[in-house]
Scaffold this active site. Sequence first.
Site, mmCIF file in Angstrom:
data_model
loop_
_atom_site.group_PDB
_atom_site.id
_atom_site.type_symbol
_atom_site.label_atom_id
_atom_site.label_comp_id
_atom_site.label_asym_id
_atom_site.label_seq_id
_atom_site.Cartn_x
_atom_site.Cartn_y
_atom_site.Cartn_z
ATOM 1 N N CYS A 2 0.835 -1.201 0.000
ATOM 2 C CA CYS A 2 0.000 0.000 0.000
ATOM 3 C C CYS A 2 0.875 1.258 0.000
ATOM 4 C CB CYS A 2 -0.863 0.022 1.236
ATOM 5 S SG CYS A 2 -1.852 -1.460 1.406
ATOM 6 N N ARG A 27 4.104 1.021 -7.353
ATOM 7 C CA ARG A 27 4.126 -0.043 -6.339
ATOM 8 C C ARG A 27 2.992 -1.053 -6.544
ATOM 9 N NH1 ARG A 27 6.225 2.310 -1.138
ATOM 10 N NH2 ARG A 27 4.593 1.188 -0.072
ATOM 11 N N TRP A 75 -3.143 -2.314 -1.752
ATOM 12 C CA TRP A 75 -2.823 -3.586 -2.412
ATOM 13 C C TRP A 75 -3.321 -4.647 -1.456
ATOM 14 C CZ3 TRP A 75 0.360 -8.034 -2.603
ATOM 15 C CH2 TRP A 75 0.535 -8.563 -3.895
ATOM 16 N N ASN A 101 -0.531 0.756 6.058
ATOM 17 C CA ASN A 101 0.235 -0.170 5.232
ATOM 18 C C ASN A 101 0.815 -1.213 6.174
ATOM 19 O OD1 ASN A 101 1.986 -1.440 3.481
ATOM 20 N ND2 ASN A 101 3.435 0.246 3.347
ATOM 21 N N GLY A 102 0.610 -2.485 5.888
ATOM 22 C CA GLY A 102 1.155 -3.524 6.754
ATOM 23 C C GLY A 102 0.114 -4.586 7.043
ATOM 24 N N GLU A 486 15.996 -23.035 -10.705
ATOM 25 C CA GLU A 486 15.559 -21.639 -10.562
ATOM 26 C C GLU A 486 16.745 -20.691 -10.778
ATOM 27 O OE1 GLU A 486 13.126 -19.819 -10.613
ATOM 28 O OE2 GLU A 486 13.590 -17.997 -9.506
ATOM 29 N N LYS A 490 16.903 -17.784 -13.622
ATOM 30 C CA LYS A 490 17.196 -16.374 -13.357
ATOM 31 C C LYS A 490 18.280 -15.874 -14.300
ATOM 32 C CE LYS A 490 14.459 -15.377 -11.655
ATOM 33 N NZ LYS A 490 13.352 -16.150 -11.301
ATOM 34 N N GLU A 493 17.045 -15.740 -18.096
ATOM 35 C CA GLU A 493 16.010 -14.765 -18.463
ATOM 36 C C GLU A 493 16.495 -13.323 -18.402
ATOM 37 O OE1 GLU A 493 12.432 -14.530 -16.038
ATOM 38 O OE2 GLU A 493 13.542 -15.167 -14.285
ATOM 39 N N HIS A 509 25.582 -38.457 -17.013
ATOM 40 C CA HIS A 509 24.737 -39.136 -18.007
ATOM 41 C C HIS A 509 24.607 -38.322 -19.296
ATOM 42 C CE1 HIS A 509 23.709 -42.259 -15.166
ATOM 43 N NE2 HIS A 509 23.594 -41.307 -14.262
ATOM 44 N N LYS A 608 5.521 -9.941 -17.483
ATOM 45 C CA LYS A 608 5.435 -10.262 -16.059
ATOM 46 C C LYS A 608 4.361 -11.311 -15.805
ATOM 47 C CE LYS A 608 6.338 -10.008 -11.708
ATOM 48 N NZ LYS A 608 7.481 -10.832 -11.304
HETATM 49 O O1 M6R Z 1 2.393 -15.328 -11.975
HETATM 50 P P1 M6R Z 1 2.890 -16.739 -12.006
HETATM 51 O O2 M6R Z 1 3.651 -17.108 -10.758
HETATM 52 O O3 M6R Z 1 1.829 -17.747 -12.290
HETATM 53 O O4 M6R Z 1 3.911 -16.773 -13.199
HETATM 54 C C1 M6R Z 1 4.527 -17.960 -13.591
HETATM 55 C C2 M6R Z 1 5.756 -17.685 -14.441
HETATM 56 O O5 M6R Z 1 5.389 -17.018 -15.610
HETATM 57 C C3 M6R Z 1 6.778 -16.851 -13.671
HETATM 58 O O6 M6R Z 1 7.139 -17.477 -12.467
HETATM 59 C C4 M6R Z 1 8.041 -16.622 -14.494
HETATM 60 O O7 M6R Z 1 8.683 -17.843 -14.754
HETATM 61 C C5 M6R Z 1 8.972 -15.687 -13.723
HETATM 62 N N1 M6R Z 1 8.618 -14.332 -13.969
HETATM 63 C C6 M6R Z 1 10.381 -15.904 -14.037
HETATM 64 O O8 M6R Z 1 11.204 -15.143 -13.222
#
Ligand code: M6R
Length: 613
Positions: A2, A27, A75, A101-102, A486, A490, A493, A509, A608
């Site tokens: 928020c 935000r 939010w 906020n909180g 993961e 990172k 991407e 393998h 996103k």
């Molecule tokens: O909003 P979601 O968690 O469902 O999104 C899933 C993926 O699109 C998301 O985690 C994506 O892989 C990340 N932005 C990558 O960092």
Amino acid sequence: MCGIIGYVGDKEAVPILMDGLKRLEYRGYDSAGIVVIDACGEVRMMKREGKLKVLEDGLAEHGLRGTLGLGHTRWATHGSPSEVNAHPHFSSDGEIAVVHNGIIENFLELRAELEGKGHTFASETDTEVIVRLVEEALKGGAPDLEAAVRASLRKLKGQYAVGLLRRKEPDKIVAARLDSPLIVGLGDGENYIASDVPAILNRTRKVIYLENEEIAVVTADGCRVTDIEGNETVREVKEITWDIDAAEKGGYEKFMLKEIHEQPQAVSKTIMGRISTDGKEILMGDLNVTPEEIRGLRKIFIISCGTAFYASNIGRYLLEHYTNIAVEVDFSSEFRYRNPKLSKQTLVMTVTQSGETADTIASLRMAKEKGCKVISVVNVVGSTIDRESDGVIYTRAGPEIGVASTKAYTAQLAALFLFTLWVGRMRGEIDDGRFRELVDELQRIPAKVERVLEKERHIRSVAEKYYRATNAFFLGRGFNFPNAMEGALKLKEISYMHAEGYAAGEMKHGPIALIDEHFPVVCICTGANKYDKMLSNIKEVQARKGRIIAIATEGDDRVKDIADDVIYVPETVEPLSPLINVVPLQLFAYYIALERGCDIDKPRNLAKSVTVE
Ligand code: M6R
């Protein structure tokens, strides 16, 4: 999270408040509101669900005037996004207003107590109890708003940044904070409060940062700060030198870096209020599944995409480790087109930051059509998946703006850990002693993440050595195998460096054929259980001249002899180690991308939220 802004001076407050709210838009929010004390001394407000434009149109039509007021963008955390849940919230007579906020952890208890005293609540929010406590304190003899706020804050558990005004004290705003940011901006014959510098940066650069449990009484002429006991404190006035772009990012270069640094709070907020005060139970709110259903469960399917998919895989390891339920994890885009064998004894879970990922929504609907209950781990309250699930566990990571998911991931891991403990307790599969140890360690995780963040400079120097590489591997075992994937996601991407995550035991393998002296291999070797196996896997890479970057537990000297670089992290139990180990992976990816000059917050070709198939 928020956004808060408050103004007291001799100008019209509404345009200043609206301008401040617009500057906080980055935000994220789902509703907004404004309250002022008008020229007749009346408290007047307007709030709307949706974008600020909707509120702005309402204001243009009905008008609000006054020289003291508060504004808020919400939010949602407690209660859906709606006009009635939007801030400000009011005392029963409408004379006192609060913006917040909180999260108030004990709001259900407080609400019940207040209902016992005759209060009826307009909203589903935790915030409304704050203003009702203030009202009670005044009824009980508190001489003024400041004293009533002080008395009320003592009853709150959780986190807050609040701004309050009162019809009978029309020259002041009372503000306070605990673990949520709040600043006072000092102008000339006018002053402000705000949750964040950008809200007021175009009006003043002189700012006081309130400390935890401090209360500020802000008038047009000045600001008096006291601690919770009422002792006056002297706070340094800071001159802000950042530009607006840096201010939005809290002084960080990119949103992603800011969000990496917000992880201790994201994890602690996700845990907050979910461990009973006697420390014996996990409180999951209303998940809409009965203890009998949990006891009768044969299988859990966890469905998700991308980063959430890796969190789900760690969820699988957790559930398999602590319970006797069979768990399967799948990509939403696969699950929805399979013919999975679902029955009444199958629980389907989705994990999602946005709650709007198209494939995950389709999977959820399919599972429901087949008669399964669906529980979701969701960050965005009010999203489609939140609304359509039978039960929800909210990760309280706050809005995530960088496309690369960071704090949502660690919050998902914390939520899945809590869920596992909840299921394990309900099925009698985790005894009291084990449970206590795990809960205590979970609560120590935010501080341990903080300690990893202190190593940022070293991690950056490691990234600077490898940023020219064209490929990288990330290796892990057990709980840290999905974490390795993961880490690779990172890196690829945001830096566009080709990277793959592997189960360390799989290297020989096939993938090991790629290793040469130019190939960095990030090895997560913190797990005591598989430590020796991991070391053997690292040696296999070393023998092919691969460049080894080890993530290792503080005090581990053995790994130093094999690795080219070591990033040490604090010790924890293995099932919780992904929450700590992912942080150096995120920072490593971040600094490689920075060196490569990439657009970190908006990587090419990515969105996103993937709302199309
Ligand atoms: O909003 P979601 O968690 O469902 O999104 C899933 C993926 O699109 C998301 O985690 C994506 O892989 C990340 N932005 C990558 O960092």
